[in-house]
Design a protein around this motif. Structure first.
Motif, PDB file in Angstrom:
ATOM      1  N   THR A   1       6.964   5.172  10.730  1.00  0.00           N
ATOM      2  CA  THR A   1       6.984   5.898   9.461  1.00  0.00           C
ATOM      3  C   THR A   1       5.552   6.286   9.082  1.00  0.00           C
ATOM      4  N   PRO A   2       5.324   7.441   8.480  1.00  0.00           N
ATOM      5  CA  PRO A   2       3.965   7.829   8.073  1.00  0.00           C
ATOM      6  C   PRO A   2       3.297   6.790   7.182  1.00  0.00           C
ATOM      7  N   GLN A   3       1.987   6.765   7.226  1.00  0.00           N
ATOM      8  CA  GLN A   3       1.215   5.743   6.518  1.00  0.00           C
ATOM      9  C   GLN A   3       0.963   6.088   5.053  1.00  0.00           C
ATOM     10  N   THR A   4       1.059   7.362   4.688  1.00  0.00           N
ATOM     11  CA  THR A   4       0.757   7.774   3.326  1.00  0.00           C
ATOM     12  C   THR A   4       2.035   8.116   2.559  1.00  0.00           C
ATOM     13  N   SER A   5       1.936   8.078   1.249  1.00  0.00           N
ATOM     14  CA  SER A   5       3.090   8.415   0.416  1.00  0.00           C
ATOM     15  C   SER A   5       3.515   9.861   0.610  1.00  0.00           C
ATOM     16  N   SER A   6       2.548  10.771   0.672  1.00  0.00           N
ATOM     17  CA  SER A   6       2.896  12.176   0.894  1.00  0.00           C
ATOM     18  C   SER A   6       3.504  12.374   2.273  1.00  0.00           C
TER      19      SER A   6
ATOM     20  N   MET B   1      16.352   2.216   8.500  1.00  0.00           N
ATOM     21  CA  MET B   1      15.815   2.654   9.785  1.00  0.00           C
ATOM     22  C   MET B   1      14.713   3.697   9.650  1.00  0.00           C
ATOM     23  N   ALA B   2      14.811   4.565   8.669  1.00  0.00           N
ATOM     24  CA  ALA B   2      13.750   5.553   8.460  1.00  0.00           C
ATOM     25  C   ALA B   2      12.516   4.938   7.805  1.00  0.00           C
ATOM     26  N   THR B   3      12.610   3.686   7.361  1.00  0.00           N
ATOM     27  CA  THR B   3      11.491   3.006   6.709  1.00  0.00           C
ATOM     28  C   THR B   3      10.791   2.011   7.633  1.00  0.00           C
TER      29      THR B   3
ATOM     30  N   LEU C   1      13.973  12.252  16.059  1.00  0.00           N
ATOM     31  CA  LEU C   1      13.135  13.452  16.188  1.00  0.00           C
ATOM     32  C   LEU C   1      11.917  13.381  15.261  1.00  0.00           C
ATOM     33  N   MET C   2      12.125  12.905  14.037  1.00  0.00           N
ATOM     34  CA  MET C   2      11.000  12.813  13.109  1.00  0.00           C
ATOM     35  C   MET C   2      10.038  11.698  13.505  1.00  0.00           C
ATOM     36  N   ASN C   3      10.532  10.621  14.140  1.00  0.00           N
ATOM     37  CA  ASN C   3       9.641   9.576  14.654  1.00  0.00           C
ATOM     38  C   ASN C   3       8.592  10.167  15.583  1.00  0.00           C
ATOM     39  N   MET C   4       9.002  11.176  16.357  1.00  0.00           N
ATOM     40  CA  MET C   4       8.105  11.759  17.353  1.00  0.00           C
ATOM     41  C   MET C   4       6.974  12.576  16.733  1.00  0.00           C
ATOM     42  N   VAL C   5       7.145  13.018  15.506  1.00  0.00           N
ATOM     43  CA  VAL C   5       6.091  13.823  14.868  1.00  0.00           C
ATOM     44  C   VAL C   5       5.292  13.037  13.837  1.00  0.00           C
ATOM     45  N   VAL C   6       5.552  11.742  13.731  1.00  0.00           N
ATOM     46  CA  VAL C   6       4.825  10.914  12.763  1.00  0.00           C
ATOM     47  C   VAL C   6       3.313  10.962  12.982  1.00  0.00           C
ATOM     48  N   PRO C   7       2.794  10.901  14.237  1.00  0.00           N
ATOM     49  CA  PRO C   7       1.331  10.995  14.398  1.00  0.00           C
ATOM     50  C   PRO C   7       0.752  12.275  13.804  1.00  0.00           C
TER      51      PRO C   7
ATOM     52  N   ILE D   1       2.108  13.993  11.268  1.00  0.00           N
ATOM     53  CA  ILE D   1       2.202  13.871   9.811  1.00  0.00           C
ATOM     54  C   ILE D   1       1.059  13.003   9.286  1.00  0.00           C
ATOM     55  N   ASN D   2       0.768  11.906  10.000  1.00  0.00           N
ATOM     56  CA  ASN D   2      -0.343  11.037   9.594  1.00  0.00           C
ATOM     57  C   ASN D   2      -1.665  11.793   9.592  1.00  0.00           C
ATOM     58  N   LYS D   3      -1.874  12.609  10.615  1.00  0.00           N
ATOM     59  CA  LYS D   3      -3.120  13.379  10.688  1.00  0.00           C
ATOM     60  C   LYS D   3      -3.190  14.411   9.573  1.00  0.00           C
ATOM     61  N   LEU D   4      -2.060  15.039   9.276  1.00  0.00           N
ATOM     62  CA  LEU D   4      -2.016  16.071   8.246  1.00  0.00           C
ATOM     63  C   LEU D   4      -2.281  15.506   6.855  1.00  0.00           C
ATOM     64  N   THR D   5      -1.788  14.288   6.605  1.00  0.00           N
ATOM     65  CA  THR D   5      -1.846  13.710   5.259  1.00  0.00           C
ATOM     66  C   THR D   5      -2.877  12.596   5.131  1.00  0.00           C
ATOM     67  N   ALA D   6      -3.737  12.445   6.134  1.00  0.00           N
ATOM     68  CA  ALA D   6      -4.736  11.371   6.095  1.00  0.00           C
ATOM     69  C   ALA D   6      -5.643  11.521   4.881  1.00  0.00           C
ATOM     70  N   ARG D   7      -5.911  10.402   4.219  1.00  0.00           N
ATOM     71  CA  ARG D   7      -6.802  10.422   3.058  1.00  0.00           C
ATOM     72  C   ARG D   7      -8.257  10.480   3.520  1.00  0.00           C
ATOM     73  N   LYS D   8      -9.049  11.183   2.765  1.00  0.00           N
ATOM     74  CA  LYS D   8     -10.476  11.248   3.060  1.00  0.00           C
ATOM     75  C   LYS D   8     -11.149   9.981   2.578  1.00  0.00           C
ATOM     76  N   ALA D   9     -11.955   9.363   3.429  1.00  0.00           N
ATOM     77  CA  ALA D   9     -12.671   8.166   3.043  1.00  0.00           C
ATOM     78  C   ALA D   9     -13.664   8.473   1.925  1.00  0.00           C
TER      79      ALA D   9
END
Length: 308
Positions: free
Chosen positions: A249-254, A242-244, A286-292, A294-302
């Protein structure tokens, strides 16, 4: 020199599809289903069948009524039904199980646009709603043959004192001979399913391993019984299946490492200091709600670009 012409991306192709991924998840859940029937009897099959059929019918009927493409053949509704059933006690009233299916399929999945657009895991959200709406039936556990108590190990640890003497042997918790919801009792079969998904590259190790490790380390540091917190409750079911969930779930490994650690910390806090003995579903929601975030925080630079 010959001129090198490079076509537009993508340059790497893969035969993955939503249907193939969902089928792999169903296969991975088969051992847990078989174990639930072995531990709880034929009613486990009845509850699971009701949830699966209800989810599929509700999705198909809703899409027909809304004049949308019917997508029940992608198997995602089947997985929602299986996971919801695995989060329910075997003696749950059937109408309540159907209500949970409506919450998962209509209110969490379809009203937000369907597969891939839901803000939270449908089965997790339905379990939390049912837990709050039907607290008695959701915490009433059937008697298990040869088990010291029908209560879950987490409930026994929460009570403390003489109740700790009723804790099952660790091996019984690993194989599934203990009180609990249908699909959460056997860590062994859930682990087998998780290994299958890793081999098939349906999931990565980041979230489940971090989630489980965080619970183990924190409970050990706090002087609890880490081995019991590891195999008790729905930790393996939640961490692996369920957490996967891809959309939540966040898009990046970090990001997945952060997500898994957050789920683990919240689970321990709720188990030890909250009013409820179990915290896996609440923590994932609760963590589902903060995924956006987390994605913004860990987004890879193009490559060649700048971070926004």
């Amino acid at each position: 020199m010959n001129k090198l012409t490079v076509s537009y991306a993508p340059h790497i192709h893969d035969n993955s599809s939503a249907r193939r991924i969902m089928l792999d998840v169903i296969i991975a859940l088969v051992p847990a289903f078989a174990m639930s029937v072995w531990v709880f009897g034929s009613r486990a099959a009845v509850v699971t069948s009701v949830c699966v059929v209800s989810c599929v019918l509700m999705e198909g009927v809703y899409q027909k009524l809304m004049k949308k493409p019917v997508t029940v053949n992608d198997f995602s509704a089947i997985i929602t039904g299986l996971l919801l059933a695995f989060n329910l006690p075997v003696d749950i009233p059937i109408w309540q199980a159907v209500f949970g299916c409506a919450v998962a399929i209509i209110f969490v999945k379809q009203l937000f646009g369907g597969l891939g657009k839901n803000f939270a895991n449908p089965a997790v959200t339905a379990r939390v709603v049912m837990f709050l709406a039907f607290s008695t039936s959701m915490t009433t556990w059937a008697e298990i043959p040869d088990a010291a108590s029908s209560a879950t190990p987490l409930a026994l640890m929460k009570r403390g004192g003489e109740e700790l003497e009723k804790l099952p042997e660790l091996w019984n918790m690993i194989i599934g001979s203990r009180g609990g919801s249908l699909g959460e009792t056997s860590a062994l079969v859930l682990l087998i399913g998780g290994i299958y998904l890793l081999v098939r590259r349906v999931i990565t190790w980041h979230t489940p391993v971090t989630f489980i490790a965080t619970v183990f380390i924190l409970t050990a540091l706090l002087g609890e019984k880490p081995e019991y917190h590891l195999f008790a409750g729905g930790l393996f079911l939640g961490a692996i299946f369920m957490a996967t969930d891809y959309p939540t779930t966040p898009q990046t490994s970090s990001g997945r490492l952060i997500f898994g650690a957050g789920c683990g910390v919240l689970t321990v806090l709720i188990r030890l200091y909250g009013n409820y003995p179990e915290g896996v579903a609440f923590s994932i929601l609760l963590m589902n709600m903060v995924v956006p975030y987390i994605n913004k925080l860990t987004a890879r630079k193009a490559l060649g670009g700048k971070r926004d």
